[in-house]
Design a protein around this motif. Structure first.
Motif, PDB file in Angstrom:
ATOM      1  N   PHE A 273       0.883  -1.156   0.080  1.00  0.00           N
ATOM      2  CA  PHE A 273      -0.105  -0.109   0.289  1.00  0.00           C
ATOM      3  C   PHE A 273       0.906   1.323   0.370  1.00  0.00           C
ATOM      4  O   PHE A 273       1.017   2.273   0.716  1.00  0.00           O
ATOM      5  N   GLY A 293      -6.489  -4.577  -5.431  1.00  0.00           N
ATOM      6  CA  GLY A 293      -7.306  -3.349  -5.391  1.00  0.00           C
ATOM      7  C   GLY A 293      -7.111  -2.325  -4.677  1.00  0.00           C
ATOM      8  O   GLY A 293      -7.425  -2.034  -4.363  1.00  0.00           O
ATOM      9  N   VAL A 322      -7.486   4.697  -4.493  1.00  0.00           N
ATOM     10  CA  VAL A 322      -6.973   5.356  -3.374  1.00  0.00           C
ATOM     11  C   VAL A 322      -6.597   6.729  -3.555  1.00  0.00           C
ATOM     12  O   VAL A 322      -5.181   6.974  -4.168  1.00  0.00           O
ATOM     13  N   GLU A 324      -5.664   9.679  -2.912  1.00  0.00           N
ATOM     14  CA  GLU A 324      -4.701   9.880  -2.459  1.00  0.00           C
ATOM     15  C   GLU A 324      -3.452  10.015  -2.752  1.00  0.00           C
ATOM     16  O   GLU A 324      -2.358  11.263  -2.634  1.00  0.00           O
TER      17      GLU A 324
HETATM   18  P1  AMP Z   1     -14.998   6.995   2.933  1.00  0.00           P
HETATM   19  O1  AMP Z   1     -14.713   7.605   3.881  1.00  0.00           O
HETATM   20  O2  AMP Z   1     -15.762   5.667   3.026  1.00  0.00           O
HETATM   21  O3  AMP Z   1     -15.796   8.011   1.656  1.00  0.00           O
HETATM   22  O4  AMP Z   1     -13.899   5.962   2.370  1.00  0.00           O
HETATM   23  C1  AMP Z   1     -12.816   7.179   1.668  1.00  0.00           C
HETATM   24  C2  AMP Z   1     -11.490   6.548   1.547  1.00  0.00           C
HETATM   25  O5  AMP Z   1     -11.717   4.840   0.571  1.00  0.00           O
HETATM   26  C3  AMP Z   1     -10.389   7.207   0.690  1.00  0.00           C
HETATM   27  O6  AMP Z   1      -9.830   7.247   2.074  1.00  0.00           O
HETATM   28  C4  AMP Z   1     -10.283   6.388  -0.370  1.00  0.00           C
HETATM   29  O7  AMP Z   1      -8.929   6.191  -0.168  1.00  0.00           O
HETATM   30  C5  AMP Z   1     -10.450   5.127   0.167  1.00  0.00           C
HETATM   31  N1  AMP Z   1     -10.243   3.705  -0.986  1.00  0.00           N
HETATM   32  C6  AMP Z   1     -11.476   4.273  -2.071  1.00  0.00           C
HETATM   33  N2  AMP Z   1     -11.025   3.555  -3.106  1.00  0.00           N
HETATM   34  C7  AMP Z   1     -10.210   2.123  -2.542  1.00  0.00           C
HETATM   35  C8  AMP Z   1      -9.873   0.649  -2.512  1.00  0.00           C
HETATM   36  N3  AMP Z   1      -9.704   0.580  -3.346  1.00  0.00           N
HETATM   37  N4  AMP Z   1      -9.158   0.299  -1.145  1.00  0.00           N
HETATM   38  C9  AMP Z   1      -9.003   0.915  -0.016  1.00  0.00           C
HETATM   39  N5  AMP Z   1      -8.999   2.145   0.308  1.00  0.00           N
HETATM   40  C10 AMP Z   1      -9.780   2.992  -0.867  1.00  0.00           C
END
Ligand code: AMP
Length: 397
Positions: A273, A293, A322, A324
């Motif tokens: 990661f 993924g 992800v 960020e």
């Molecule tokens: P949420 O607060 O539930 O809307 O989630 C947002 C977070 O989901 C962000 O910090 C993203 O980095 C994370 N995110 C999105 N896709 C993934 C993924 N495939 N694996 C891990 N984290 C993810």
């Protein structure tokens, strides 16, 4: 309830609950002034109509204790710059100084009160505290959508002291208009794009949206729980095993309601990661062990883009990967671009939730969508069908 458009502010003091909870760097520079900027039309309206303005807000989470790093004094000059008027400051939101400064306030003048959350009474919704704040003014304007889902003293309780002189500001009016346009009277087809990390935190929103949308894209980390629940191989991707039943229930409900659910076909995966980890693309239901993924692939982007272009109303909450980390932001960026393109062709697009708005800002596309919601949590609670106390308090007779 009054309307800010028609209310006679002449010679009156308006106390306005704004959301000046802005991000500050280590030197107290505001890194994103958009929340202050958003409040300007409401403030200017009161001043232009011959009133004076008392601004109140929270900043950060001081949890009932005054702390310099959470003082609103750091943002006074930024507020002055945005509204183009001198702004006085009261070092305490209640007490002698606040009483003296608010009672001396003249038409055209602006006073900012110190952070409301230096008192526990604010978040507890204490009535005495609300009464003290109310005593400064002739009318109350709530313009902080981001805290409208909280029954705090300044967002909700205070309204009862202004039975005939309470109203929404332009920020909340704009939010309510945009939400109504998307959720209550959507032009069809209506698509919602949900992403982010967890099914568990989005399930009530998914279930509420199923009753409203024609299509639903489920991307980002939470999509793997759906894939795994159906027997797919997801390697080391994010997964909530205790949500399998919920995921299957959602799929069955969608089928029953005739809502098309679209999932990513392929995923960009990494073993570790971090941004520089080597990437490999796998079919989304055949990810090898050891790989996870982190973004949607170009094939998935094309599939989602096609659906987005076919729709007339678009709601986006949650990133597709992800975002960020720059190498895993491509999917979210492409979705933002797709929404912008559909918007330029006449679709109405509402972007809600902190991370989706952060995505749109990161890719400099804020002005290419119809509406960016300022209140993540408040918007999501509204979608879930909950009553927002800050909204109800103004609407109530
Ligand atoms: P949420 O607060 O539930 O809307 O989630 C947002 C977070 O989901 C962000 O910090 C993203 O980095 C994370 N995110 C999105 N896709 C993934 C993924 N495939 N694996 C891990 N984290 C993810």
């Amino acid at each position: 309830m009054q309307s800010i458009e028609n209310y006679d502010f002449s010679g009156k003091k308006a106390i306005i609950r704004v959301d000046f909870n802005v991000p500050l760097d280590g030197n107290f520079n505001i890194t994103d002034p958009s929340r202050i900027r958003a409040a300007v039309p409401t403030i200017k309206k009161v001043l232009a109509k011959g009133g004076s303005v008392i601004l109140m807000s929270h900043l950060g989470r001081p949890k009932g204790t005054p702390q310099d790093k959470f003082s609103l004094k750091h943002i006074v000059s930024a507020v002055e710059k945005e509204i183009g008027t001198k702004v006085d400051f009261a070092n305490d939101c209640i007490g002698e100084e606040a009483i003296a400064k608010t009672s001396a306030l003249k038409a055209g003048q602006v006073l900012l009160l110190e952070n409301l959350r230096f008192y526990n009474e604010e978040e507890k919704g204490n009535e005495e505290f609300a009464k003290k704040l109310a005593s400064y003014a002739d009318c109350y304007i709530n313009d902080a959508f981001g805290t409208a889902h909280r029954a705090h003293a300044s967002t909700t309780i205070i309204a009862k002291f202004f039975p005939n002189d309470k109203m929404f500001g332009f920020v909340i009016n704009g939010e309510l208009d945009a939400i109504k346009k998307a959720l209550d009277e959507p032009k069809r087809p209506f698509i919602a794009i949900l992403g982010g990390s967890k099914v568990s935190s989005k399930i009530t929103i998914i279930e509420a949206l199923l009753k409203k949308v024609d299509k639903l894209i489920i991307g980002g980390g939470m999509s793997f729980t759906f894939t795994a629940a159906q027997g797919g191989k997801i390697g080391n991707s994010l997964c909530e095993k205790d949500q399998y039943e919920t995921a299957l229930r959602v799929l069955a409900k969608a089928k029953e309601l005739g809502v098309e659910i679209l999932f990513s076909e392929e995923e960009v995966c990494v073993k570790e990661f971090n941004n520089d980890s080597p990437m490999r693309v796998f079919p989304a239901n055949e990810i090898e062990d050891g790989w996870m993924g982190v973004d949607i692939s170009s094939k998935s982007i094309a599939k989602f883009d096609k659906a987005i272009q076919e729709c007339k109303t678009i709601l986006w909450n949650g990133p597709m990967g992800v975002f960020e980390m720059d190498n895993f932001a491509k999917g979210s960026k492409a979705i933002a671009e797709s929404i912008a393109k559909s918007t330029s062709n006449g679709a109405f697009s509402l972007i809600g939730g902190g991370d989706s708005v952060a995505c749109i800002n990161k890719f400099h596309m804020a002005d290419k969508v119809s509406y960016n919601s300022t209140g993540g949590g408040a918007l999501l609670e509204y979608i879930e069908g909950k009553t927002l106390p800050g909204i109800a308090a103004i609407l109530e007779k």
